[in-house]
Design a protein around this motif. Structure first.
Motif, PDB file in Angstrom:
ATOM      1  N   UNK A 118      14.784  31.854 -19.078  1.00 31.45           N
ATOM      2  CA  UNK A 118      15.007  30.942 -20.202  1.00 31.45           C
ATOM      3  C   UNK A 118      14.956  29.490 -19.730  1.00 31.45           C
ATOM      4  N   UNK A 119      14.377  28.633 -20.523  1.00 32.49           N
ATOM      5  CA  UNK A 119      14.275  27.175 -20.262  1.00 32.49           C
ATOM      6  C   UNK A 119      13.325  26.849 -19.108  1.00 32.49           C
ATOM      7  N   UNK A 120      12.526  27.829 -18.700  1.00 26.50           N
ATOM      8  CA  UNK A 120      11.574  27.565 -17.624  1.00 26.50           C
ATOM      9  C   UNK A 120      10.420  26.686 -18.083  1.00 26.50           C
ATOM     10  N   UNK A 121      10.084  26.792 -19.371  1.00 29.56           N
ATOM     11  CA  UNK A 121       9.003  25.965 -19.905  1.00 29.56           C
ATOM     12  C   UNK A 121       7.906  26.752 -20.609  1.00 29.56           C
ATOM     13  N   UNK A 122       8.139  28.040 -20.906  1.00 27.35           N
ATOM     14  CA  UNK A 122       7.087  28.885 -21.501  1.00 27.35           C
ATOM     15  C   UNK A 122       6.624  28.369 -22.862  1.00 27.35           C
ATOM     16  N   UNK A 123       7.576  28.123 -23.768  1.00 30.24           N
ATOM     17  CA  UNK A 123       7.183  27.674 -25.115  1.00 30.24           C
ATOM     18  C   UNK A 123       6.514  26.314 -25.032  1.00 30.24           C
ATOM     19  N   UNK A 124       7.023  25.457 -24.153  1.00 27.84           N
ATOM     20  CA  UNK A 124       6.424  24.113 -24.026  1.00 27.84           C
ATOM     21  C   UNK A 124       4.966  24.244 -23.605  1.00 27.84           C
ATOM     22  N   UNK A 135      10.972  18.662 -25.854  1.00 25.48           N
ATOM     23  CA  UNK A 135      12.435  18.666 -25.661  1.00 25.48           C
ATOM     24  C   UNK A 135      13.145  19.143 -26.922  1.00 25.48           C
ATOM     25  N   UNK A 136      12.457  19.046 -28.069  1.00 22.74           N
ATOM     26  CA  UNK A 136      13.102  19.460 -29.326  1.00 22.74           C
ATOM     27  C   UNK A 136      12.829  20.921 -29.671  1.00 22.74           C
ATOM     28  N   UNK A 137      12.094  21.609 -28.803  1.00 23.72           N
ATOM     29  CA  UNK A 137      11.757  23.009 -29.105  1.00 23.72           C
ATOM     30  C   UNK A 137      13.005  23.882 -29.049  1.00 23.72           C
ATOM     31  N   UNK A 138      13.100  24.783 -30.024  1.00 23.33           N
ATOM     32  CA  UNK A 138      14.228  25.713 -29.995  1.00 23.33           C
ATOM     33  C   UNK A 138      13.896  26.862 -29.067  1.00 23.33           C
ATOM     34  N   UNK A 153       4.490  35.655 -25.498  1.00 24.99           N
ATOM     35  CA  UNK A 153       5.581  35.014 -24.765  1.00 24.99           C
ATOM     36  C   UNK A 153       6.787  35.938 -24.801  1.00 24.99           C
ATOM     37  N   UNK A 154       7.345  36.199 -23.652  1.00 22.24           N
ATOM     38  CA  UNK A 154       8.496  37.090 -23.575  1.00 22.24           C
ATOM     39  C   UNK A 154       9.730  36.260 -23.211  1.00 22.24           C
ATOM     40  N   UNK A 155      10.696  36.141 -24.114  1.00 22.36           N
ATOM     41  CA  UNK A 155      11.876  35.328 -23.809  1.00 22.36           C
ATOM     42  C   UNK A 155      12.594  35.842 -22.560  1.00 22.36           C
ATOM     43  N   UNK A 156      13.113  34.890 -21.770  1.00 25.24           N
ATOM     44  CA  UNK A 156      13.723  35.238 -20.491  1.00 25.24           C
ATOM     45  C   UNK A 156      14.926  36.146 -20.604  1.00 25.24           C
ATOM     46  N   UNK A 157      15.613  36.090 -21.769  1.00 23.56           N
ATOM     47  CA  UNK A 157      16.850  36.881 -21.884  1.00 23.56           C
ATOM     48  C   UNK A 157      16.580  38.368 -22.135  1.00 23.56           C
TER      49      UNK A 157
END
Ligand code: GDP
Length: 360
Positions: free
Chosen positions: A18-24, A39-42, A62-66
Motif C-alpha cells: 500500500x502507498x507504493x505508488x501503483x495507482x499513481x 497526492x489526492x488519490x484515494x 492493480x492489486x491493492x497491497x492489503x
C-alpha cells in the motif's frame, strides 16, 4: 476484476505494498494525470482492471497491497492467468526489507506455475534520493532479490529492475520496455524502422502510442540509447502537436487544408523511395493537417502530421500511423526533397502496418 471480454488479452498486473505508488503510476501513464495530483488519490481497496488499446490490446490490473494473494483461499489461477508482466512496485524512499520479502514470496509462489511471466521490479520514487544514494539503493535491492531467488533455487526467473519516478520520464521509459516484451512483432517493427531510416535519411525513428506517450518500437540504432533525453523531448513534441491540433480544430474543420496534402497520398505502390532518387513536391516547412481532437478518434478523416524545423538544422517529424500510434523521427539532413521523401515513405510505412494489423 477483469471482465470476461478481456480475459484472453495479455495482462500487466501491478502489485506492491500500500502507498507504493501503483495507482499513481497507472494514472500518470495511462490517464495523463499530472504527477502532483496523485497526492489526492484515494487508496484503492479492491482489485481494478482496465483495457488499454494500443498496437496490441492489453489489460492493466492493480492489486491493492492489503490483499494477500498468497492466501490459500485466493483464486490465484484467475489472477495470474494471462499475466505477461507482473510489475512489482518497491517504494525506495521507505524501509523496503519487508517489501522485498513480500516480492520474493510472490515470485516463489507464482513462478513454478507461470514460468513465462516477466517480473518487472520498479525501484520507485527515486526522485527523492540523491544520485549516490539512488545507485546504492538500486544495487542493494537488486542484490537482495537476486540472492534470495538463488537461495530458493529460482535462477530461471525472468526478473528486470527499473529505477522509476512519476516526476520524470523514467516511468514512461520503464513501461515502454515492459510493454514491448508483450508484443511479439517488435523485432519486425524494429527492422521496418531500420529500413525506413536507411532509405529516408532519418537518424532516429520511434513508434509511439500518442495518448500514453509509451513507445512500442524504435529503430535498432536508437534502441541502444533508450532512456536518453530525446525520449522526453519526443514525448513533448507529441503533446505540442496534439495541443496545436486541438487549438486549430475548429478552424481546420470548417476550412479546407489542402495545402498540406502531398503526393504521398496519391501513391499506390508500396515501395520505399530512396533518398537519392527522390522526386516530389517542393519542401514544406510546417504542417499540421489533422482534424482530430485529443484522443485521436480512429474515424477522423486525416492522419495527424506535424513537422518542426529547428534552428540548429534538426527536423522533427510526427506522422500518425494506425491504432493511435505515431512515428516520431529526427533527421539532420536537409534538401529540397527531404520532406516530400519522408512524407512518402512514412505513408508507405503506415500502409505496411495496416497490412499486419487491421485498422481498429
Ligand atoms: P498505491 O497505494 O500503491 O496505489 O499508492 P498511491 O498511488 O496511492 O501513491 C501513494 C503516494 O505516493 C501518493 O501520495 C503519491 O503522490 C506518491 N507517489 C507515487 N509515485 C511517486 C513518485 O514517483 N515519487 C514520489 N516522490 N511520490 C510518489
Amino acid at each position: 476484476v477483469a471482465s470476461s471480454e478481456n480475459l484472453d488479452r495479455p495482462k500487466i498486473l501491478l502489485m506492491g505494498l500500500r502507498r507504493g505508488g501503483k495507482s499513481s503510476i497507472c494514472n500518470v501513464v495511462f490517464h495523463n494525470m499530472q504527477p502532483l495530483d496523485t497526492v489526492f488519490l484515494e487508496s484503492t481497496s479492491r482489485p481494478t482492471s482496465e483495457l488499454i488499446r494500443s498496437l496490441v490490446d492489453f489489460t492493466v490490473s492493480e492489486m491493492p497491497g492489503q490483499i494477500n494473494v498468497l492466501d490459500d483461499n485466493y483464486d490465484k489461477a484467475r489472477l495470474f492467468e494471462n499475466v505477461g508482466s507482473l510489475v512489482y512496485v518497491v517504494d525506495s524512499q521507505d524501509e523496503y526489507l519487508y517489501t522485498l520479502s513480500n516480492l520474493v514470496d510472490i515470485i516463489e509462489a507464482v513462478y513454478p506455475e507461470y514460468p513465462s511471466i516477466n517480473f518487472e521490479i520498479l525501484i520507485h520514487k527515486v526522485d527523492g534520493l540523491s544520485d549516490d544514494f539512488k545507485g546504492d539503493t538500486a544495487r542493494d535491492i537488486r542484490q537482495r532479490v537476486t540472492d534470495d531467488l538463488l537461495d530458493l533455487g529460482l535462477d530461471g526467473v525472468k526478473s528486470f529492475f527499473h529505477l522509476t519516478s512519476i516526476f520524470n520520464h523514467s516511468i514512461f521509459d520503464a513501461f515502454s520496455l515492459i510493454i514491448q516484451k508483450l508484443i511479439p512483432e517488435v523485432p519486425t517493427l524494429r527492422n521496418m524502422l531500420d529500413i525506413l531510416c536507411e532509405h529516408t535519411g532519418l537518424e532516429q525513428a520511434y513508434l509511439f502510442d500518442i495518448n500514453s506517450k509509451l513507445f512500442v518500437a524504435s529503430d535498432n540504432t536508437s534502441s541502444s540509447g533508450v532512456g536518453g533525453a530525446s525520449m522526453e523531448h519526443f514525448a513533448d513534441f507529441i503533446d505540442i502537436s496534439v495541443d496545436l491540433d486541438n487549438l486549430y480544430f475548429e478552424s481546420s474543420s470548417t476550412s479546407v487544408t489542402s495545402s498540406s496534402e502531398t503526393n504521398a497520398d496519391q501513391n499506390n505502390n508500396n515501395t520505399l523511395l530512396n533518398g537519392n532518387k527522390a522526386a516530389g513536391p517542393s519542401a514544406l516547412t510546417t504542417q499540421s493537417n489533422s482534424t482530430s481532437k485529443k484522443g485521436l478518434s480512429p474515424s477522423h478523416p486525416r492522419p495527424l502530421k506535424c513537422v518542426s524545423k529547428l534552428a540548429n538544422g534538426t527536423t522533427l517529424y510526427l506522422y500518425q500511423m494506425i491504432r493511435g500510434l505515431a512515428i516520431v523521427a529526427l533527421t539532420r539532413k536537409e534538401g529540397p526533397h527531404r520532406m516530400a521523401l519522408v512524407d512518402y515513405n512514412l505513408e508507405k510505412f503506415r500502409l505496411g502496418l495496416e497490412r499486419v494489423w487491421p485498422v481498429a
